[in-house]
Every structure is written in structure tokens, then in C-alpha cells.
Design an enzyme around this catalytic site. Sequence first.
Site, mmCIF file in Angstrom:
data_model
loop_
_atom_site.group_PDB
_atom_site.id
_atom_site.type_symbol
_atom_site.label_atom_id
_atom_site.label_comp_id
_atom_site.label_asym_id
_atom_site.label_seq_id
_atom_site.Cartn_x
_atom_site.Cartn_y
_atom_site.Cartn_z
ATOM 1 N N ALA A 1 -26.107 -19.919 -12.429
ATOM 2 C CA ALA A 1 -25.729 -21.755 -11.862
ATOM 3 C C ALA A 1 -25.567 -21.146 -10.572
ATOM 4 C CB ALA A 1 -25.393 -22.183 -12.690
ATOM 5 N N TYR A 2 -25.125 -20.134 -9.736
ATOM 6 C CA TYR A 2 -24.331 -20.376 -8.588
ATOM 7 C C TYR A 2 -25.903 -20.580 -7.402
ATOM 8 C CZ TYR A 2 -22.230 -19.540 -3.873
ATOM 9 O OH TYR A 2 -21.689 -19.349 -2.161
ATOM 10 N N SER A 3 -26.239 -19.084 -8.256
ATOM 11 C CA SER A 3 -27.802 -18.826 -7.110
ATOM 12 C C SER A 3 -28.319 -19.957 -7.310
ATOM 13 C CB SER A 3 -28.435 -17.595 -8.375
ATOM 14 O OG SER A 3 -27.505 -16.387 -7.744
#
Length: 249
Positions: free
Chosen positions: A155-157
Amino acid sequence: MTAFAGRFSGRTAIVTGGASGLGRAVAARIVAEGGIVALWDRNAEALAVTKANIGAADVRALDVSDPAAVAEAAQASIAVLGRVDVLVCSAGVTGPTSAVETYPIEGWQQVIDINLNGLFYCNRAVIPAMLANSYGRIVNVASVAGKEGNPNASAYSASKAGVIGFTKSLGKELAGKGIIANALTPATFESPILQQLPQTQVDYMRSKIPMGRLGEVDESAAMICFMASEECSFTTASTFDTSGGRTTF
């Protein structure tokens, strides 16, 4: 921190995630260099402390993933500042550390809502005021994870890759209108956000940096302040890198 006296004299800025970490460092430097700053953060207590410590002109406690709250904060802060010359979007969360097949859906939604949707809401709310003055500098904080991806941080990436793509599109839209928009892609640096991660994830990210160390918050703050200044006048829709050699594109 080496301040450049008067570089932001007479300039105004809104900094999201401004109560701690990179946002706070950027805001403090802009004030030290003559600027007037409004801080947005969801931590009201930390905002009050930061306002007193750095001399911010305005603080707004809000969740950037709430578009109505962002629109209201933009109107209120611009009323206090008189106008807005600089927007630095630094608010963000890391989210869970998990493989995709077990990644919690609510965690995915929160990361995208804050890191990508929230950044869009902030840009959208502030750009009209910049267009009215034919001047602006926008810095959207992405990450090397948006270029390379980090395992167990899907999700962060994905959110940070979205920030890069969004900023490239935005910079081209605004080119020729006096407004410059760029993204910063730092590698992991010493920051309170690391408390959201297990040590194994931090160690992995450090191992990917050729310089063999994490970054320092002031190193990325210095780059952002160049990007937010009048000196950055012919580079837009681009990314600036502070990754210790991890990414070179």
C-alpha cells in the site's frame, strides 16, 4: 540546519504533516528564512507545541483524507496568510507491514486515503489561490518505495508511486502558469514515522542504501526548501532524489 537568510522573505507556505518529522523541519526552516507558515496535522497537541517553538502563523488540526476538512482548512489558512505561495505535502503513514495475501483491507484503504487521496485533496484546494497570483511552488513528498517498491509494504509503495505520477501530471498542467510542482523521493530517514515499522523492515531499507546509513531529516528538508523557493524555476513535473544512491532515476 544552514538557513539562507531571507530566501522566503515575504513568502507564505502551507505544510501538511507539519507537527513532526520532515514537515516540522521544513516549516522551521522556511520560518528561519523569512517565510510565514501555516501547519496542518491531525495531532492537535503536537501542533500547538510546534506553533510555539517555530513561530507558525496558523495551525489547523485535520485529517487530510477528509476532503471537506481540507477545503475548509485551505480557506481558513489562506485568509490568515493573505495568499499561499508554497504547498509542501508531507503528511503520510506507512501502514501495515504484511504480505499482500494477508494485507488488511482497512490498512490498504487508510494508506491510500492519507498518502494519495489526501495529497490530491490538499493540492486541489490550494492551487486556485496560486493560480490567482500566477505563482506557486508545490512539493509532494513521495518515496523511493514509489520507484522501486518495498516488499511487505504494498500500500505504501503504491501510494507513493501514485504521488509521483500525480505530480508529473500536475506539473505539466501548471507549466507556463507560474506554478512549479515536483515530488521528492527520499530513502528512509530518521523520523518518528519509523516507529510505525518493525525493526526488520527498517534494517531491510537501510541495507538497500549504498551509503550504508539512513538519511537525516535536515537533508531532505534542505532539498525541499530549494524546491519550494524561487531558485527552482525551470524544473517541474519531476522528482528530486535524496536516497543515498539507492535510486538514480
